[in-house]
Design an enzyme around this catalytic site. Structure first.
Site, short mmCIF file in Angstrom:
data_model
loop_
_atom_site.label_atom_id
_atom_site.label_comp_id
_atom_site.label_asym_id
_atom_site.label_seq_id
_atom_site.Cartn_x
_atom_site.Cartn_y
_atom_site.Cartn_z
CG ASP A 70 -0.35 -0.57 2.44
OD1 ASP A 70 -1.03 -1.31 3.15
OD2 ASP A 70 0.84 -0.28 2.70
CG ASP A 72 0.43 3.87 4.19
OD1 ASP A 72 -0.62 3.57 3.58
OD2 ASP A 72 0.97 3.12 5.01
CG ASP A 147 8.57 0.73 12.82
OD1 ASP A 147 8.88 1.53 11.91
OD2 ASP A 147 7.99 -0.35 12.58
P1 ATP Z 1 3.75 -3.38 5.39
O1 ATP Z 1 4.44 -3.63 4.10
O2 ATP Z 1 3.53 -4.61 6.20
O3 ATP Z 1 2.52 -2.53 5.28
P2 ATP Z 1 4.77 -1.10 6.79
O4 ATP Z 1 6.16 -0.73 7.27
O5 ATP Z 1 4.14 -0.20 5.79
O6 ATP Z 1 4.86 -2.57 6.26
P3 ATP Z 1 2.50 -0.53 8.45
O7 ATP Z 1 1.94 -1.34 9.56
O8 ATP Z 1 1.69 -0.31 7.23
O9 ATP Z 1 3.88 -1.26 8.06
O10 ATP Z 1 2.97 0.85 9.08
C1 ATP Z 1 3.26 1.98 8.28
C2 ATP Z 1 4.39 2.78 8.91
O11 ATP Z 1 3.99 3.27 10.20
C3 ATP Z 1 5.68 1.98 9.17
O12 ATP Z 1 6.50 1.95 8.04
C4 ATP Z 1 6.31 2.73 10.31
O13 ATP Z 1 7.03 3.86 9.85
C5 ATP Z 1 5.10 3.26 11.10
N1 ATP Z 1 4.76 2.39 12.24
C6 ATP Z 1 3.92 1.34 12.24
N2 ATP Z 1 3.83 0.79 13.46
C7 ATP Z 1 4.61 1.52 14.28
C8 ATP Z 1 4.92 1.48 15.68
N3 ATP Z 1 4.40 0.54 16.47
N4 ATP Z 1 5.77 2.43 16.15
C9 ATP Z 1 6.28 3.38 15.35
N5 ATP Z 1 6.02 3.47 14.04
C10 ATP Z 1 5.20 2.56 13.50
MG MG Z 2 2.09 -0.41 5.11
#
Ligand code: ATP
Ligand code: MG
Length: 426
Positions: A70, A72, A147
């Site tokens: 996705d 964002d 994170d």
């Molecule tokens: P995916 O490909 O699984 O979607 P993602 O890194 O995009 O991986 P998401 O859960 O969509 O994961 O989260 C989007 C963003 O939000 C992450 O890349 C990170 O920067 C931030 N994030 C998510 N969870 C946390 C957390 N618990 N603490 C701090 N930042 C977070």
């Molecule tokens: Mg994501």
């Protein structure tokens, strides 16, 4: 852990100095690899004078040459301002308010406002009477609240550059998983970040750097204090990631798997524990294979698969197994929920998973006799149960057994036709 670890510049210095800007000719992120809808959102925000960045996982994946799941968007417009710009949009989120912008074909782009590094969510902020200015912040603050360094990068639609406040580009280049800021502090504030570190290491094959790894080992027990629903969603996502075998191996090494499912690992001697882990990895490799072929695997099969290796060493289960004519669905549910405690799955999911487990013996008998009675085949969970049976067989009995038996499996077509006939009669 072979990669050479680069010391992260002191957080204080990182925060004091400005971001590293990587101009368009010096990186590989191209608009042609982005969703049209995400670009529309980015341009519309920019054209109305707001900052508009692609953020988080999508920038990481594009830099790695992967297709993001996705896209964002991060902006300095508040949720209400974003809402006003897009006719088909809605403010959502209980923990963190953000805007969903809807497009044709059920496409949704998530737009979040840059946040300050506050650890509490919007409900707590409201309780404390914080104003929007105290919740929302600058891009820099937003980068530092994230994170992992590889998840803290921004892509700026105004000049197509990458903005790096946190040293994420260097870690991506070197293959390193590192928290943004002091790992212990970051894990204590939100223990789910430990699961995220393991997830991204498993998915990318990157190395978790020593300080992050040490903090993970030290604080893994804190995962038990997190909301079970949040944690459950996280590990279900990992099982579904296509890299679940690598995830399980790493989560076990980190001791997280033991913290997540304490009852699962209880009462096993060393040999049994090794066997359970071996079976689990084998089954998860099978699962990863299915997912990489584009198959969707539903929740009941996922949890049946997770529990199966443990059942194969449970004395209660082995005793039941000797009575091959019995269909002990309720016993299966009991053991399933014991091993998956404290995650409270919906009753329908529990029932379906238990039925998948309980069907393993009848399916074994059907294979042996080459005869597939309706009461076995017409169960709603039959497809899943058969899938699990084959995976277990592959792992337990080896390749030879697969070829011997595969000819006697009923074909999907035959089964479907039979079912349609039945419906026609009714
Ligand atoms: P995916 O490909 O699984 O979607 P993602 O890194 O995009 O991986 P998401 O859960 O969509 O994961 O989260 C989007 C963003 O939000 C992450 O890349 C990170 O920067 C931030 N994030 C998510 N969870 C946390 C957390 N618990 N603490 C701090 N930042 C977070
Ligand atoms: Mg994501």
């Amino acid at each position: 852990m072979e990669a050479t670890i680069v010391e992260q510049p002191n957080l204080f210095l990182l925060k004091r100095r400005g971001p590293t800007i990587i101009p368009r000719p010096e990186h590989c992120v191209s608009r042609k690899d982005m969703d049209r809808e995400a670009l529309k959102v980015l341009y519309r925000l920019k054209d109305h004078g707001y900052l508009a960045y692609l953020v988080g996982g999508s920038v990481r994946d594009l830099l790695l040459g992967r297709r993001p799941k996705d896209f964002d968007v991060g902006t300095n417009a508040t949720p209400r301002q974003v809402r006003r710009l897009f006719r088909y949009s809605r403010i959502i989120g209980k923990r963190f308010r953000l805007v969903h912008v809807y497009f044709r074909g059920r496409k949704i782009i998530e737009v979040s406002t840059f946040r300050r590094q506050i650890e509490f969510d919007d409900r707590e902020a409201a309780r404390l009477g914080l104003s929007e200015n105290e919740i929302y912040g600058t891009p820099k603050e937003d980068a530092f609240r994230r994170d992992l360094t590889i998840n803290g990068l921004f892509y700026n639609i105004a000049d197509f550059s990458i903005i790096d406040y946190v040293g994420g580009m260097e870690d991506l280049r070197r293959g390193i998983i590192r928290t943004i800021g002091e790992p212990s502090v970051r894990f204590i504030r939100d223990p789910v970040r430990m699961m995220r570190a393991v997830r991204h290491a498993a998915r990318t094959g990157f190395t978790i750097e020593p300080a992050t790894w040490e903090a993970l080992e030290q604080h893994r027990g804190l995962i038990r204090l997190c909301s079970i629903h949040r944690v459950r969603d996280e590990w279900l996502k990992d099982l579904n990631s296509g890299k679940s075998a690598a995830w399980a191996r790493l989560a076990y090494r980190a001791g997280l798997l033991q913290e997540l499912f304490p009852a699962y690992w209880q009462g096993l001697d060393q040999d049994q524990e090794r066997r359970v882990l071996h079976l689990l990895e084998g089954l998860l490799k099978g699962l990863d294979g299915l997912i990489s072929q584009g198959e969707t695997v539903d929740e009941p099969l996922l949890i049946a698969l997770l529990v199966m290796p443990r059942l194969l060493t449970a004395p209660e289960w082995l005793a039941l197994e000797s009575n091959k004519l019995k269909w002990p669905t309720h016993e299966a549910r009991g053991l399933l929920m014991e091993f998956l405690a404290p995650f409270d799955f919906r009753r329908a999911v529990q029932d379906a998973a238990a039925q998948i487990l309980a069907s393993q013996w009848p399916i074994g008998l059907c294979y042996a006799r080459g005869n597939w009675p309706k009461r076995v085949v017409n169960k709603p969970t039959f497809e899943s149960a058969l899938e699990l049976y084959k995976m277990v067989r592959d792992v337990v009995r080896g390749e030879e057994a697969v070829t011997v038996h595969s000819s006697s499996a009923p074909s999907k077509r035959r089964r479907r036709r039979r079912r349609r006939k039945k419906r026609g009669k009714a």
